[in-house]
Design an enzyme around this catalytic site. Sequence first.
Site, PDB file in Angstrom:
ATOM      1  N   GLY A  91       0.847  -1.135   0.173  1.00 30.53           N
ATOM      2  CA  GLY A  91       0.016   0.047  -0.131  1.00 30.53           C
ATOM      3  C   GLY A  91       0.893   1.283   0.072  1.00 30.53           C
ATOM      4  O   GLY A  91       1.996   0.976   0.625  1.00 30.53           O
TER       5      GLY A  91
ATOM      6  N   GLN B 241       2.926  10.057   1.206  1.00 33.33           N
ATOM      7  CA  GLN B 241       4.025   9.182   1.484  1.00 33.33           C
ATOM      8  C   GLN B 241       5.201   9.797   0.424  1.00 33.33           C
ATOM      9  O   GLN B 241       6.239   9.676   0.442  1.00 33.33           O
ATOM     10  CB  GLN B 241       4.040   7.571   1.439  1.00 33.33           C
ATOM     11  CG  GLN B 241       3.260   7.180   2.760  1.00 33.33           C
ATOM     12  CD  GLN B 241       3.290   5.811   2.547  1.00 33.33           C
ATOM     13  OE1 GLN B 241       2.338   5.266   2.094  1.00 33.33           O
ATOM     14  NE2 GLN B 241       4.178   4.876   3.221  1.00 33.33           N
TER      15      GLN B 241
ATOM     16  N   CYS C 265       5.798  -0.286   7.244  1.00 30.34           N
ATOM     17  CA  CYS C 265       5.287   0.938   6.597  1.00 30.34           C
ATOM     18  C   CYS C 265       6.438   1.469   5.498  1.00 30.34           C
ATOM     19  O   CYS C 265       7.720   1.311   5.971  1.00 30.34           O
ATOM     20  CB  CYS C 265       5.140   1.976   7.165  1.00 30.34           C
ATOM     21  SG  CYS C 265       4.495   3.485   6.644  1.00 30.34           S
ATOM     22  N   LEU C 266       6.450   1.551   4.263  1.00 30.18           N
ATOM     23  CA  LEU C 266       7.403   2.025   3.275  1.00 30.18           C
ATOM     24  C   LEU C 266       8.042   3.321   3.952  1.00 30.18           C
ATOM     25  O   LEU C 266       9.296   3.483   3.390  1.00 30.18           O
ATOM     26  CB  LEU C 266       6.933   2.069   1.992  1.00 30.18           C
ATOM     27  CG  LEU C 266       6.284   0.754   1.290  1.00 30.18           C
ATOM     28  CD1 LEU C 266       5.897   1.233  -0.272  1.00 30.18           C
ATOM     29  CD2 LEU C 266       7.429   0.057   1.124  1.00 30.18           C
TER      30      LEU C 266
ATOM     31  N   HIS D  48      -4.713   2.020   7.410  1.00 30.80           N
ATOM     32  CA  HIS D  48      -3.113   2.119   7.607  1.00 30.80           C
ATOM     33  C   HIS D  48      -2.867   3.458   6.530  1.00 30.80           C
ATOM     34  O   HIS D  48      -2.496   4.356   7.062  1.00 30.80           O
ATOM     35  CB  HIS D  48      -2.386   1.270   7.149  1.00 30.80           C
ATOM     36  CG  HIS D  48      -0.831   1.417   7.221  1.00 30.80           C
ATOM     37  ND1 HIS D  48       0.100   1.092   8.123  1.00 30.80           N
ATOM     38  CD2 HIS D  48       0.027   2.153   6.307  1.00 30.80           C
ATOM     39  CE1 HIS D  48       1.264   1.431   7.762  1.00 30.80           C
ATOM     40  NE2 HIS D  48       1.325   2.076   6.876  1.00 30.80           N
ATOM     41  N   GLU D  49      -3.303   3.249   5.200  1.00 29.22           N
ATOM     42  CA  GLU D  49      -2.982   4.336   4.278  1.00 29.22           C
ATOM     43  C   GLU D  49      -4.321   5.456   4.465  1.00 29.22           C
ATOM     44  O   GLU D  49      -3.845   6.423   4.265  1.00 29.22           O
ATOM     45  CB  GLU D  49      -3.557   3.646   2.726  1.00 29.22           C
ATOM     46  CG  GLU D  49      -2.572   2.365   2.433  1.00 29.22           C
ATOM     47  CD  GLU D  49      -1.183   2.925   2.680  1.00 29.22           C
ATOM     48  OE1 GLU D  49      -0.550   3.908   2.697  1.00 29.22           O
ATOM     49  OE2 GLU D  49      -0.329   1.886   3.036  1.00 29.22           O
TER      50      GLU D  49
ATOM     51  N   HIS E  47      -2.176   7.762   6.717  1.00 33.68           N
ATOM     52  CA  HIS E  47      -1.284   8.612   5.885  1.00 33.68           C
ATOM     53  C   HIS E  47      -1.989   9.946   5.592  1.00 33.68           C
ATOM     54  O   HIS E  47      -1.374  10.907   5.872  1.00 33.68           O
ATOM     55  CB  HIS E  47      -0.636   7.696   4.967  1.00 33.68           C
ATOM     56  CG  HIS E  47       0.415   7.057   5.354  1.00 33.68           C
ATOM     57  ND1 HIS E  47       1.677   7.534   6.237  1.00 33.68           N
ATOM     58  CD2 HIS E  47       0.557   5.574   5.531  1.00 33.68           C
ATOM     59  CE1 HIS E  47       2.517   6.558   6.366  1.00 33.68           C
ATOM     60  NE2 HIS E  47       1.877   5.247   5.730  1.00 33.68           N
TER      61      HIS E  47
END
Length: 168
Positions: free
Chosen positions: A46, A51, A92-93, A134-135, A138
Amino acid sequence: MTVLDILRYPDSRLHTVAKPVAVVDDAIRGLVADMAETMYEAPGIGLAATQVNVHLRVIVLDVSEARNDLKVFINPEIQQSSAESKVYEEGCLSVPGIYDEVERPDRVTVRALDLCGTPFTIEADGVLAVCIQHEIDHLNGKVFVQYLSRLKQSRIKSKFSKQDRAAA
């Protein structure tokens, strides 16, 4: 398509609240294509526009084993969350190499726009529900480490600050 740079925690830009997309046009579709390429290249499941330092309400995800089921959510809104919650290990990226358990509602109903600007609603559970939440966090300026204890947050911040200083 372009692989975009992913902001890394504790970059303050990760805490920017994203603005709604006014019109789903070719620029947004191009952003989605670049975000998908970035997510797959990373590799991740994701990615939120926040991000990649684009503060618009756009997320892409693909939780399939084959990595061939891209889902796009423009202006996503959680309409309903289950009372039941579940703990999943999240990563997480923007926080590479850090994984920890986070408790979230197990099921969500989400309303969003697709790549044509058409509204849709999806009911999700399990990993898909976790990833969507989660996204969306962000997009609201929240990183998953904020669900962890102050001590863990401090250690993670310190680790990344040291890495940044060493790389400079």
